[in-house]
Design a protein around this motif. Structure first.
Motif, mmCIF file in Angstrom:
data_model
loop_
_atom_site.group_PDB
_atom_site.id
_atom_site.type_symbol
_atom_site.label_atom_id
_atom_site.label_comp_id
_atom_site.label_asym_id
_atom_site.label_seq_id
_atom_site.Cartn_x
_atom_site.Cartn_y
_atom_site.Cartn_z
ATOM 1 N N CYS A 82 3.565 -3.003 -14.163
ATOM 2 C CA CYS A 82 4.292 -3.213 -12.910
ATOM 3 C C CYS A 82 3.361 -3.612 -11.762
ATOM 4 N N GLY A 83 2.045 -3.587 -12.000
ATOM 5 C CA GLY A 83 1.090 -3.970 -10.967
ATOM 6 C C GLY A 83 0.744 -2.888 -9.987
ATOM 7 N N LEU A 84 1.000 -1.627 -10.360
ATOM 8 C CA LEU A 84 0.679 -0.509 -9.483
ATOM 9 C C LEU A 84 -0.780 -0.092 -9.649
ATOM 10 N N LYS A 85 -1.369 0.377 -8.582
ATOM 11 C CA LYS A 85 -2.740 0.875 -8.601
ATOM 12 C C LYS A 85 -2.731 2.375 -8.904
ATOM 13 N N TYR A 86 -3.556 2.791 -9.864
ATOM 14 C CA TYR A 86 -3.659 4.208 -10.202
ATOM 15 C C TYR A 86 -4.516 4.932 -9.167
ATOM 16 N N GLN A 128 -0.070 -2.482 -4.666
ATOM 17 C CA GLN A 128 -1.232 -3.315 -4.341
ATOM 18 C C GLN A 128 -0.993 -4.040 -3.027
ATOM 19 N N ASN A 129 -2.059 -4.225 -2.291
ATOM 20 C CA ASN A 129 -1.988 -4.981 -1.043
ATOM 21 C C ASN A 129 -2.002 -6.457 -1.353
ATOM 22 N N SER A 130 -0.848 -7.102 -1.207
ATOM 23 C CA SER A 130 -0.761 -8.526 -1.535
ATOM 24 C C SER A 130 -1.339 -9.410 -0.451
ATOM 25 N N GLY A 131 -1.726 -8.767 0.663
ATOM 26 C CA GLY A 131 -2.309 -9.549 1.734
ATOM 27 C C GLY A 131 -3.748 -9.777 1.509
ATOM 28 N N ASN A 190 0.804 -1.221 0.000
ATOM 29 C CA ASN A 190 0.000 0.000 0.000
ATOM 30 C C ASN A 190 0.844 1.281 0.000
ATOM 31 N N GLY A 191 2.152 1.143 -0.258
ATOM 32 C CA GLY A 191 3.009 2.312 -0.313
ATOM 33 C C GLY A 191 2.696 3.193 -1.516
ATOM 34 N N TYR A 192 3.000 4.475 -1.409
ATOM 35 C CA TYR A 192 2.686 5.447 -2.457
ATOM 36 C C TYR A 192 3.917 5.794 -3.293
ATOM 37 N N LEU A 193 3.692 5.948 -4.594
ATOM 38 C CA LEU A 193 4.703 6.430 -5.526
ATOM 39 C C LEU A 193 4.196 7.724 -6.140
ATOM 40 N N LEU A 194 4.907 8.825 -5.894
ATOM 41 C CA LEU A 194 4.502 10.149 -6.368
ATOM 42 C C LEU A 194 5.430 10.550 -7.505
#
Length: 275
Positions: free
Chosen positions: A251-255, A272-275, A228-232
């Motif tokens: 890359c599997g990132l959530k927009y 994405q939360n893989s849990g 759930n980390g953010y990429l800005l």
């Protein structure tokens, strides 16, 4: 003291103008100043690939004038043109010689030198505005392409537990550390490199750089994010949005969201939360 070569460049209109300025900002230029009619790009004499610069200008089809700039007190010149800036009514960026600005949540003191990042450009102000909506308390942060350190400093002031910052510009190191001291930052660490610490994990990654670097490193940056980390992301022109978003999907990132300012994009993504 260092001599410089200054290119006074006639700017085209619209997106071609933005693309040319963006290219110059991500080249070997140590400074780029833009006004309505032209931009001036400074290069350290004998320390840049002049043929590459000429190729960029020729491809853009613009007129330009090359001038020799003898060594002088560049800090005094930059200081003379540096004005405070307020972002989102909450963050004030000023130099040490300016009076404090009351009523701000955060105040950042930046010594204006040749490093990029004073809050005046749309790319930096967009990231700063977005950071205000994210909880940095106790977070581990990576600042990719740190420049003056302005984003690292804000992350520290917003409660980040640790900030790791990198930049491959040798002019940044001294300026970055000077700005850290002026803002009393104790948990921010700088490395002069262009390679992210791929074996480390971060809750928030700040990348105010350019499309080419973002696309190249996006898979690595994705792997560096915690759940759930953010990429800005910033430093991206509007016409490059779909290419960035497609790569982020791969890359599997959530927009999360996109903002546009003066044809520059800010894109926020989340692991994405893989849990």
């Amino acid at each position: 003291m260092q001599n410089f070569i200054a290119y006074h460049i006639q700017l085209p209109e619209g997106e071609k103008r933005d693309a040319l300025v963006a290219t110059l900002m991500t080249s070997q230029a140590t400074g780029v100043e833009e006004n309505e009619q032209e931009c001036i790009a400074w290069f350290p004499e004998g320390q840049f690939d002049e043929s590459a610069v000429l190729e960029v200008l020729q491809k853009a089809g613009v007129g330009f004038e090359k001038k020799f700039m003898p060594a002088q007190n560049w800090n005094a010149i930059w200081e003379a043109g540096f004005e405070p800036v307020i972002i989102a009514g909450k963050v004030a960026i000023r130099a040490a010689f300016h009076a404090p600005i009351p009523g701000m949540l955060y105040e950042i003191i930046i010594t204006p030198k040749m490093s990029f990042g004073t809050g005046h450009h749309a790319t930096t102000s967009q990231v700063i505005s977005a950071m205000l909506s994210i909880d940095f308390s106790g977070k581990r942060v990576f600042d990719f392409g740190a420049g003056t350190g302005i984003l690292s400093i804000l992350a520290h002031k917003m409660g980040a537990a640790e900030v790791i910052a990198i930049d491959n510009d040798p002019l940044c190191a001294e300026n970055f550390l000077e700005n850290l001291a002026a803002n009393h930052c104790t948990h921010v660490f700088f490395n002069e490199t262009d390679t992210p610490p791929v074996l480390e994990q971060f809750d928030i990654i700040l990348a105010n750089i350019n499309k080419a670097v973002i696309l190249h490193f996006l898979p690595q940056l994705t792997n560096m994010l915690t759940q759930n980390g953010y990429l800005l992301l910033s430093g991206i022109l509007k016409e490059d949005e779909q290419e960035i978003l497609e790569k982020s999907r791969q890359c599997g990132l959530k927009y999360c969201l996109t903002n546009v300012k003066e044809n520059w994009l800010y894109i926020q993504l989340q692991a994405q939360n893989s849990g």
